[in-house]
Write a protein that holds these residues in place. Structure first.
Motif, PDB file in Angstrom:
ATOM      1  N   GLN A 132       1.194   8.010  11.883  1.00  0.00           N
ATOM      2  CA  GLN A 132       1.107   8.221  10.415  1.00  0.00           C
ATOM      3  C   GLN A 132      -0.194   7.669   9.854  1.00  0.00           C
ATOM      4  O   GLN A 132      -0.884   8.323   9.072  1.00  0.00           O
ATOM      5  CB  GLN A 132       2.216   7.419   9.711  1.00  0.00           C
ATOM      6  CG  GLN A 132       3.489   8.160   9.470  1.00  0.00           C
ATOM      7  CD  GLN A 132       4.542   7.209   8.869  1.00  0.00           C
ATOM      8  OE1 GLN A 132       4.311   6.021   8.663  1.00  0.00           O
ATOM      9  NE2 GLN A 132       5.712   7.759   8.622  1.00  0.00           N
ATOM     10  N   LEU A 133      -0.550   6.451  10.285  1.00  0.00           N
ATOM     11  CA  LEU A 133      -1.762   5.810   9.767  1.00  0.00           C
ATOM     12  C   LEU A 133      -3.001   6.564  10.242  1.00  0.00           C
ATOM     13  O   LEU A 133      -3.949   6.760   9.485  1.00  0.00           O
ATOM     14  CB  LEU A 133      -1.819   4.333  10.194  1.00  0.00           C
ATOM     15  CG  LEU A 133      -0.784   3.423   9.499  1.00  0.00           C
ATOM     16  CD1 LEU A 133      -0.664   2.082  10.208  1.00  0.00           C
ATOM     17  CD2 LEU A 133      -1.164   3.202   8.036  1.00  0.00           C
ATOM     18  N   ALA A 134      -2.976   7.011  11.505  1.00  0.00           N
ATOM     19  CA  ALA A 134      -4.124   7.753  12.045  1.00  0.00           C
ATOM     20  C   ALA A 134      -4.359   9.022  11.224  1.00  0.00           C
ATOM     21  O   ALA A 134      -5.503   9.403  10.962  1.00  0.00           O
ATOM     22  CB  ALA A 134      -3.888   8.088  13.512  1.00  0.00           C
ATOM     23  N   GLU A 135      -3.258   9.646  10.814  1.00  0.00           N
ATOM     24  CA  GLU A 135      -3.396  10.872  10.002  1.00  0.00           C
ATOM     25  C   GLU A 135      -4.093  10.585   8.669  1.00  0.00           C
ATOM     26  O   GLU A 135      -4.649  11.466   8.051  1.00  0.00           O
ATOM     27  CB  GLU A 135      -2.017  11.497   9.751  1.00  0.00           C
ATOM     28  CG  GLU A 135      -1.542  12.289  10.969  1.00  0.00           C
ATOM     29  CD  GLU A 135      -0.044  12.581  10.965  1.00  0.00           C
ATOM     30  OE1 GLU A 135       0.442  13.095  11.967  1.00  0.00           O
ATOM     31  OE2 GLU A 135       0.633  12.267   9.955  1.00  0.00           O
ATOM     32  N   LYS A 136      -4.001   9.325   8.241  1.00  0.00           N
ATOM     33  CA  LYS A 136      -4.668   8.948   6.980  1.00  0.00           C
ATOM     34  C   LYS A 136      -5.997   8.239   7.253  1.00  0.00           C
ATOM     35  O   LYS A 136      -6.592   7.619   6.367  1.00  0.00           O
ATOM     36  CB  LYS A 136      -3.755   8.037   6.160  1.00  0.00           C
ATOM     37  CG  LYS A 136      -2.459   8.727   5.798  1.00  0.00           C
ATOM     38  CD  LYS A 136      -1.758   8.070   4.654  1.00  0.00           C
ATOM     39  CE  LYS A 136      -0.410   8.675   4.376  1.00  0.00           C
ATOM     40  NZ  LYS A 136      -0.380  10.115   4.231  1.00  0.00           N
ATOM     41  N   GLY A 137      -6.437   8.270   8.510  1.00  0.00           N
ATOM     42  CA  GLY A 137      -7.749   7.734   8.867  1.00  0.00           C
ATOM     43  C   GLY A 137      -7.774   6.241   9.125  1.00  0.00           C
ATOM     44  O   GLY A 137      -8.839   5.626   9.186  1.00  0.00           O
ATOM     45  N   GLU A 138      -6.573   5.617   9.309  1.00  0.00           N
ATOM     46  CA  GLU A 138      -6.552   4.172   9.558  1.00  0.00           C
ATOM     47  C   GLU A 138      -6.131   3.922  11.011  1.00  0.00           C
ATOM     48  O   GLU A 138      -5.151   4.507  11.497  1.00  0.00           O
ATOM     49  CB  GLU A 138      -5.551   3.500   8.599  1.00  0.00           C
ATOM     50  CG  GLU A 138      -5.979   2.113   8.181  1.00  0.00           C
ATOM     51  CD  GLU A 138      -5.034   1.466   7.157  1.00  0.00           C
ATOM     52  OE1 GLU A 138      -4.974   0.254   7.126  1.00  0.00           O
ATOM     53  OE2 GLU A 138      -4.361   2.196   6.409  1.00  0.00           O
ATOM     54  N   SER A 139      -6.869   3.042  11.695  1.00  0.00           N
ATOM     55  CA  SER A 139      -6.546   2.792  13.096  1.00  0.00           C
ATOM     56  C   SER A 139      -6.024   1.360  13.274  1.00  0.00           C
ATOM     57  O   SER A 139      -6.729   0.399  12.986  1.00  0.00           O
ATOM     58  CB  SER A 139      -7.817   3.024  13.919  1.00  0.00           C
ATOM     59  OG  SER A 139      -7.742   2.335  15.124  1.00  0.00           O
ATOM     60  N   VAL A 140      -4.770   1.237  13.714  1.00  0.00           N
ATOM     61  CA  VAL A 140      -4.165  -0.093  13.919  1.00  0.00           C
ATOM     62  C   VAL A 140      -3.542  -0.097  15.315  1.00  0.00           C
ATOM     63  O   VAL A 140      -2.916   0.881  15.728  1.00  0.00           O
ATOM     64  CB  VAL A 140      -3.068  -0.401  12.849  1.00  0.00           C
ATOM     65  CG1 VAL A 140      -2.547  -1.818  12.994  1.00  0.00           C
ATOM     66  CG2 VAL A 140      -3.606  -0.172  11.431  1.00  0.00           C
ATOM     67  N   SER A 141      -3.724  -1.207  16.062  1.00  0.00           N
ATOM     68  CA  SER A 141      -3.218  -1.246  17.446  1.00  0.00           C
ATOM     69  C   SER A 141      -1.694  -1.344  17.475  1.00  0.00           C
ATOM     70  O   SER A 141      -1.073  -1.831  16.523  1.00  0.00           O
ATOM     71  CB  SER A 141      -3.818  -2.434  18.192  1.00  0.00           C
ATOM     72  OG  SER A 141      -3.235  -3.628  17.708  1.00  0.00           O
ATOM     73  N   ILE A 142      -1.113  -0.903  18.594  1.00  0.00           N
ATOM     74  CA  ILE A 142       0.349  -0.971  18.755  1.00  0.00           C
ATOM     75  C   ILE A 142       0.814  -2.429  18.709  1.00  0.00           C
ATOM     76  O   ILE A 142       1.842  -2.742  18.096  1.00  0.00           O
ATOM     77  CB  ILE A 142       0.769  -0.307  20.102  1.00  0.00           C
ATOM     78  CG1 ILE A 142       0.592   1.210  20.005  1.00  0.00           C
ATOM     79  CG2 ILE A 142       2.210  -0.653  20.486  1.00  0.00           C
ATOM     80  CD1 ILE A 142       1.514   1.926  19.013  1.00  0.00           C
ATOM     81  N   GLU A 143       0.032  -3.332  19.320  1.00  0.00           N
ATOM     82  CA  GLU A 143       0.416  -4.758  19.340  1.00  0.00           C
ATOM     83  C   GLU A 143       0.527  -5.284  17.906  1.00  0.00           C
ATOM     84  O   GLU A 143       1.490  -5.959  17.551  1.00  0.00           O
ATOM     85  CB  GLU A 143      -0.624  -5.603  20.103  1.00  0.00           C
ATOM     86  CG  GLU A 143      -0.700  -5.343  21.599  1.00  0.00           C
ATOM     87  CD  GLU A 143      -1.244  -3.955  21.946  1.00  0.00           C
ATOM     88  OE1 GLU A 143      -2.117  -3.434  21.209  1.00  0.00           O
ATOM     89  OE2 GLU A 143      -0.776  -3.372  22.957  1.00  0.00           O
ATOM     90  N   GLN A 144      -0.488  -4.952  17.090  1.00  0.00           N
ATOM     91  CA  GLN A 144      -0.490  -5.421  15.694  1.00  0.00           C
ATOM     92  C   GLN A 144       0.685  -4.805  14.930  1.00  0.00           C
ATOM     93  O   GLN A 144       1.387  -5.487  14.178  1.00  0.00           O
ATOM     94  CB  GLN A 144      -1.823  -5.023  15.019  1.00  0.00           C
ATOM     95  CG  GLN A 144      -1.983  -5.518  13.602  1.00  0.00           C
ATOM     96  CD  GLN A 144      -1.984  -7.037  13.496  1.00  0.00           C
ATOM     97  OE1 GLN A 144      -2.679  -7.698  14.260  1.00  0.00           O
ATOM     98  NE2 GLN A 144      -1.200  -7.568  12.574  1.00  0.00           N
TER      99      GLN A 144
END
Ligand code: DC
Length: 226
Positions: free
Chosen positions: A159-171
Motif C-alpha cells: 500500500q505504501l509503495a503504491e503511494k511512493g513510500e518505502s518502508v522495510s518489513i522489519e520496521q
C-alpha cells in the motif's frame, strides 16, 4: 431488539478492512465510511498545531472550534478548517500519530457522535476498531477481520509503495505490533472482537473470497432481522 442497519467491519491495520469494506459497500449500494481516516485527520491536525496528547484543554477548544468535514470521494475524505488532508493522512508516520491521539476520551466522544449521526442517516458499511462494540453495538451484521502480522506487514508495504513510500518489513512489523498493543490495551473502546461478530482470518483468501463470505453472512443475518 431494534437493530441498526450499519454493517460493522472491525479489525487491526492490514487486515484488509478498507479495501474489503469499500467493495462490500459498493456491492450493496451502501455508503462506505472509513473511521480510521477520521482519527488520522484529527491526530494530524492537532499534531501540526503542536497540541500534544496531554494538552486536554487545548484539544477541547480545538474540537469545539474546528470545522471537520467527511467527504464522499477517495480524494476528498477529510477536510479540517478548509484544508483537504486526505492525501497527507496516508503517510506512514500518521498511523502512529492517529493511534496516540485515538486514546483521548474527548476525541473518541467527538467522533462517536459524528459517526453515529452518519450511520443513522443512511445504510452504510462502517469500518474501524470499535464499530461493533461501541459505535453501533446493535448492528445486525458485525465482521471482525484479522490476518497474521507478517501478512499484514507485506500488505502495508505494498500500500505504501503504491503511494511512493518505502518502508522495510522489519520496521513495519515493529510498528504494527506496537500499534496493535496500543489500540487493544487502551482503556476506552479498545480493539476487540464483539462477542456477536464473525471473525474471518484473511491470510489465505483472496479479496473476492472474503467479500463473498461477508455478503453470505450479511444475507443470512438480513433474513433474520427483516
Ligand atoms: O484504520 P487506520 O489504520 O486508518 O486507523 C488509524 C488509527 O486510528 C488506529 O491505529 C487506531 C485509531 N482508530 C480507532 O481508535 N478507532 C477507530 N474506529 C478507527 C481507528
Amino acid at each position: 431488539m431494534n437493530y441498526s442497519k450499519v454493517i460493522a467491519i472491525d479489525g487491526p491495520s492490514g487486515s484488509g478492512k478498507s479495501t474489503i469494506a469499500k467493495m462490500v459497500a459498493a456491492k450493496l449500494g451502501s455508503i462506505y465510511i472509513d473511521t480510521g481516516a477520521m482519527f488520522r485527520g484529527i491526530g494530524l491536525h492537532l499534531n501540526e498545531k503542536n497540541i500534544s496528547v496531554g494538552e486536554i484543554e487545548q484539544i477541547s477548544r480545538e474540537l469545539d472550534h474546528m470545522k471537520f468535514e467527511y467527504g464522499r470521494s477517495d480524494d476528498d475524505l477529510i477536510t479540517i478548517d478548509g484544508r483537504n488532508l486526505t492525501s497527507d493522512i496516508r503517510q506512514h508516520h500518521v498511523s502512529d500519530i492517529a493511534s496516540r491521539y485515538s486514546k483521548i476520551p474527548l476525541i473518541r466522544e467527538y467522533l462517536k457522535n459524528f459517526q453515529q449521526e452518519l450511520g443513522e442517516k443512511k445504510s452504510c458499511v462502517m469500518e474501524g476498531r470499535d464499530i461493533g462494540t461501541v459505535i453501533f453495538p446493535n448492528s445486525y451484521c458485525k465482521i471482525f477481520l484479522t490476518a497474521t502480522d507478517e501478512v499484514r506487514a507485506h500488505r502495508r508495504q505494498k500500500q505504501l509503495a503504491e503511494k511512493g513510500e518505502s518502508v522495510s518489513i522489519e520496521q513495519l512489523l515493529k510498528d504494527i505490533k506496537q500499534r496493535d498493543e496500543r489500540d487493544s490495551q487502551r482503556e476506552l473502546a479498545p480493539l476487540i472482537k464483539a462477542s456477536d461478530a464473525t471473525e474471518i482470518l484473511t491470510d489465505h483468501y483472496t479479496i473476492d473470497e472474503v467479500i463473498e463470505k461477508i455478503l453470505e453472512i450479511e444475507q443470512s443475518l438480513q433474513a433474520r432481522v427483516s
